[in-house]
Design a protein around this motif. Structure first.
Motif, PDB file in Angstrom:
ATOM      1  N   GLN A  29     -73.016 -57.063 -65.556  1.00  0.00           N
ATOM      2  CA  GLN A  29     -72.124 -56.513 -64.773  1.00  0.00           C
ATOM      3  C   GLN A  29     -71.181 -55.404 -65.284  1.00  0.00           C
ATOM      4  OE1 GLN A  29     -71.354 -57.783 -61.663  1.00  0.00           O
ATOM      5  NE2 GLN A  29     -73.122 -58.917 -61.994  1.00  0.00           N
ATOM      6  N   VAL A  30     -72.119 -54.225 -65.571  1.00  0.00           N
ATOM      7  CA  VAL A  30     -71.474 -53.198 -66.256  1.00  0.00           C
ATOM      8  C   VAL A  30     -71.056 -52.337 -65.091  1.00  0.00           C
ATOM      9  CG1 VAL A  30     -71.955 -50.979 -67.446  1.00  0.00           C
ATOM     10  CG2 VAL A  30     -73.020 -53.137 -68.160  1.00  0.00           C
ATOM     11  N   VAL A  31     -69.688 -51.935 -65.485  1.00  0.00           N
ATOM     12  CA  VAL A  31     -69.195 -51.160 -64.367  1.00  0.00           C
ATOM     13  C   VAL A  31     -68.269 -50.076 -64.964  1.00  0.00           C
ATOM     14  CG1 VAL A  31     -67.106 -50.944 -62.722  1.00  0.00           C
ATOM     15  CG2 VAL A  31     -68.305 -53.189 -62.908  1.00  0.00           C
ATOM     16  N   LYS A  32     -68.714 -48.628 -64.527  1.00  0.00           N
ATOM     17  CA  LYS A  32     -68.174 -47.648 -64.960  1.00  0.00           C
ATOM     18  C   LYS A  32     -67.539 -46.576 -63.839  1.00  0.00           C
ATOM     19  CE  LYS A  32     -67.645 -44.332 -68.001  1.00  0.00           C
ATOM     20  NZ  LYS A  32     -66.405 -44.705 -69.411  1.00  0.00           N
ATOM     21  N   MET A  33     -66.136 -46.463 -64.116  1.00  0.00           N
ATOM     22  CA  MET A  33     -65.639 -45.825 -63.215  1.00  0.00           C
ATOM     23  C   MET A  33     -65.641 -44.031 -63.477  1.00  0.00           C
ATOM     24  SD  MET A  33     -64.924 -48.002 -60.959  1.00  0.00           S
ATOM     25  CE  MET A  33     -63.649 -47.109 -59.826  1.00  0.00           C
ATOM     26  N   ALA A  34     -65.370 -43.373 -62.568  1.00  0.00           N
ATOM     27  CA  ALA A  34     -65.283 -42.013 -62.739  1.00  0.00           C
ATOM     28  C   ALA A  34     -64.046 -41.291 -62.229  1.00  0.00           C
ATOM     29  CB  ALA A  34     -66.318 -41.259 -62.370  1.00  0.00           C
ATOM     30  N   GLY A  35     -63.423 -40.577 -63.155  1.00  0.00           N
ATOM     31  CA  GLY A  35     -62.035 -39.993 -62.381  1.00  0.00           C
ATOM     32  C   GLY A  35     -62.181 -39.244 -61.139  1.00  0.00           C
ATOM     33  N   GLY A  36     -61.067 -39.599 -60.487  1.00  0.00           N
ATOM     34  CA  GLY A  36     -61.018 -39.088 -59.118  1.00  0.00           C
ATOM     35  C   GLY A  36     -61.950 -39.555 -57.996  1.00  0.00           C
ATOM     36  N   GLN A  37     -62.800 -40.631 -58.279  1.00  0.00           N
ATOM     37  CA  GLN A  37     -63.834 -41.260 -57.491  1.00  0.00           C
ATOM     38  C   GLN A  37     -63.325 -42.603 -57.055  1.00  0.00           C
ATOM     39  OE1 GLN A  37     -67.941 -40.844 -58.365  1.00  0.00           O
ATOM     40  NE2 GLN A  37     -67.681 -38.903 -59.288  1.00  0.00           N
ATOM     41  N   GLN A  38     -63.407 -42.989 -55.925  1.00  0.00           N
ATOM     42  CA  GLN A  38     -63.229 -44.235 -55.398  1.00  0.00           C
ATOM     43  C   GLN A  38     -64.017 -45.297 -55.723  1.00  0.00           C
ATOM     44  OE1 GLN A  38     -61.761 -44.059 -51.350  1.00  0.00           O
ATOM     45  NE2 GLN A  38     -59.778 -43.221 -51.739  1.00  0.00           N
ATOM     46  N   ALA A  39     -65.309 -44.738 -55.362  1.00  0.00           N
ATOM     47  CA  ALA A  39     -66.517 -45.645 -55.849  1.00  0.00           C
ATOM     48  C   ALA A  39     -66.809 -45.441 -57.156  1.00  0.00           C
ATOM     49  CB  ALA A  39     -67.738 -45.316 -54.870  1.00  0.00           C
ATOM     50  N   PRO A  40     -67.355 -46.703 -57.838  1.00  0.00           N
ATOM     51  CA  PRO A  40     -67.720 -46.585 -59.334  1.00  0.00           C
ATOM     52  C   PRO A  40     -69.046 -45.802 -59.536  1.00  0.00           C
ATOM     53  CG  PRO A  40     -68.009 -48.718 -58.309  1.00  0.00           C
ATOM     54  CD  PRO A  40     -67.515 -48.057 -57.382  1.00  0.00           C
ATOM     55  N   VAL A  41     -69.347 -45.299 -60.681  1.00  0.00           N
ATOM     56  CA  VAL A  41     -70.540 -44.761 -61.059  1.00  0.00           C
ATOM     57  C   VAL A  41     -71.582 -45.615 -61.040  1.00  0.00           C
ATOM     58  CG1 VAL A  41     -71.759 -43.274 -62.594  1.00  0.00           C
ATOM     59  CG2 VAL A  41     -69.414 -42.700 -61.847  1.00  0.00           C
ATOM     60  N   LEU A  42     -71.002 -46.659 -61.771  1.00  0.00           N
ATOM     61  CA  LEU A  42     -71.977 -48.058 -62.160  1.00  0.00           C
ATOM     62  C   LEU A  42     -71.102 -49.157 -61.235  1.00  0.00           C
ATOM     63  CD1 LEU A  42     -73.377 -47.623 -65.660  1.00  0.00           C
ATOM     64  CD2 LEU A  42     -74.543 -46.896 -63.481  1.00  0.00           C
ATOM     65  N   GLY A  43     -71.962 -50.022 -60.464  1.00  0.00           N
ATOM     66  CA  GLY A  43     -71.201 -50.795 -59.646  1.00  0.00           C
ATOM     67  C   GLY A  43     -71.442 -52.158 -60.100  1.00  0.00           C
ATOM     68  N   GLY A  44     -71.620 -52.620 -61.416  1.00  0.00           N
ATOM     69  CA  GLY A  44     -72.043 -54.173 -61.806  1.00  0.00           C
ATOM     70  C   GLY A  44     -73.455 -54.444 -61.893  1.00  0.00           C
ATOM     71  N   CYS A  45     -73.975 -53.591 -62.847  1.00  0.00           N
ATOM     72  CA  CYS A  45     -75.312 -53.348 -63.284  1.00  0.00           C
ATOM     73  C   CYS A  45     -75.629 -54.836 -64.272  1.00  0.00           C
ATOM     74  CB  CYS A  45     -75.600 -52.186 -63.929  1.00  0.00           C
ATOM     75  SG  CYS A  45     -75.535 -50.873 -62.543  1.00  0.00           S
ATOM     76  N   SER A  46     -76.696 -55.531 -64.126  1.00  0.00           N
ATOM     77  CA  SER A  46     -77.048 -56.505 -64.910  1.00  0.00           C
ATOM     78  C   SER A  46     -78.597 -56.118 -65.169  1.00  0.00           C
ATOM     79  CB  SER A  46     -76.944 -57.853 -64.635  1.00  0.00           C
ATOM     80  OG  SER A  46     -75.508 -58.073 -64.220  1.00  0.00           O
ATOM     81  N   LEU A  47     -78.815 -56.391 -66.695  1.00  0.00           N
ATOM     82  CA  LEU A  47     -80.228 -56.172 -66.992  1.00  0.00           C
ATOM     83  C   LEU A  47     -80.582 -56.852 -68.340  1.00  0.00           C
ATOM     84  CD1 LEU A  47     -82.661 -54.227 -66.143  1.00  0.00           C
ATOM     85  CD2 LEU A  47     -81.879 -52.439 -67.890  1.00  0.00           C
ATOM     86  N   GLU A  48     -81.791 -57.286 -68.324  1.00  0.00           N
ATOM     87  CA  GLU A  48     -82.318 -57.538 -69.614  1.00  0.00           C
ATOM     88  C   GLU A  48     -83.880 -57.420 -70.132  1.00  0.00           C
ATOM     89  OE1 GLU A  48     -83.376 -62.088 -71.256  1.00  0.00           O
ATOM     90  OE2 GLU A  48     -81.435 -61.884 -70.612  1.00  0.00           O
TER      91      GLU A  48
END
Length: 239
Positions: free
Chosen positions: A6-25
């Motif tokens: 559940q990796v989330v990464k936001m970016a300044g000034g953007q409403q939508a996240p750059v990463l929206g909950g990524c899970s990986l193994e």
């Protein structure tokens, strides 16, 4: 072992996240290609997985260690001992020689490196005769090969590669891909972001991204199968 939850990464000034909950193994060795259209979040995911950019939410583990629970100093030391990076921009120091650049991570870690190992890796990439040349005088292909030498000499368990062939001609692309494939076959876990479908077809696993999420993860696919999957998911790669 690389794990993300559940990796989330936001970016300044953007409403939508750059990463929206990524899970990986990604377990064990092998070559993993991360593909998708521009803006899909491929490089952002790579940076979060590799410890270069802290996610806003979520867990990232390498070999069982929660890398973002570590202090900056401990995380730097852990990554130095376990991870190497290969970037399209090479990240070499222009005023240093080829050999000095290749030895630099060991010097910073205050570790000794066998001179024969340096000679072996530089010779493997056709750079031994240029070991005393400043990297600023090398071609782009030679600089990328020097960057690979530096990464390999550290003998990491994980290598992260961000578009490692994006600026290379066909001959140097073949060299870089062959080495990454060989490293994966020898027990290293290689994670590569690429726009090139033929490069992706060399991978054991393919992670398809779209709009900041992982749309699908597969095993090895042919060029045609990758193109078909990208078309179905609504994005494209370079054939």
């Amino acid at each position: 072992m690389i794990q993300a939850s559940q990796v989330v990464k936001m970016a300044g000034g953007q409403q939508a996240p750059v990463l929206g909950g990524c899970s990986l193994e990604l377990g064990g060795s092998g070559l993993t290609a991360v593909v998708g259209p521009s803006g899909a979040g491929k490089t952002s995911l790579l940076y979060c997985l590799s410890g270069l950019d802290r996610p806003d939410q979520g867990y990232v583990g390498i070999n069982g260690t929660d890398i973002y629970s570590l202090s900056d100093e401990k995380r730097t030391r852990f990554l130095r001992d376990n991870v190497s990076f290969v970037f399209q921009q090479y990240n070499l120091i222009g005023y240093l020689t080829v050999e000095e650049n290749v030895r630099l991570p060991h010097a910073l870690a205050r570790k000794r490196v066998d001179s024969s190992a340096v000679e072996d890796v530089l010779s493997r990439f056709g750079l031994w005769e240029k070991r005393a040349a400043r990297v600023s005088t090398l071609s782009g292909g030679e600089q990328q090969r020097a960057a690979l030498c530096r990464a390999i000499l550290m003998r990491p368990s994980v290598i992260f590669a961000d578009e490692p062939t994006g600026a290379l001609d066909t001959a140097n692309t073949d060299i870089v891909l062959r080495v990454l494939r060989d490293l994966a076959d020898q027990g290293c876990s290689v994670v590569m972001v690429t726009h090139d479908v033929e490069s992706a077809a060399l991978a054991d696993r393919i992670v398809f991204m779209r709009d900041g999420v992982i749309a699908q993860t597969t095993g090895r696919l042919s060029v045609d199968q990758i193109l078909h999957t990208m078309a179905r998911l609504g994005g494209g790669l370079h054939a």
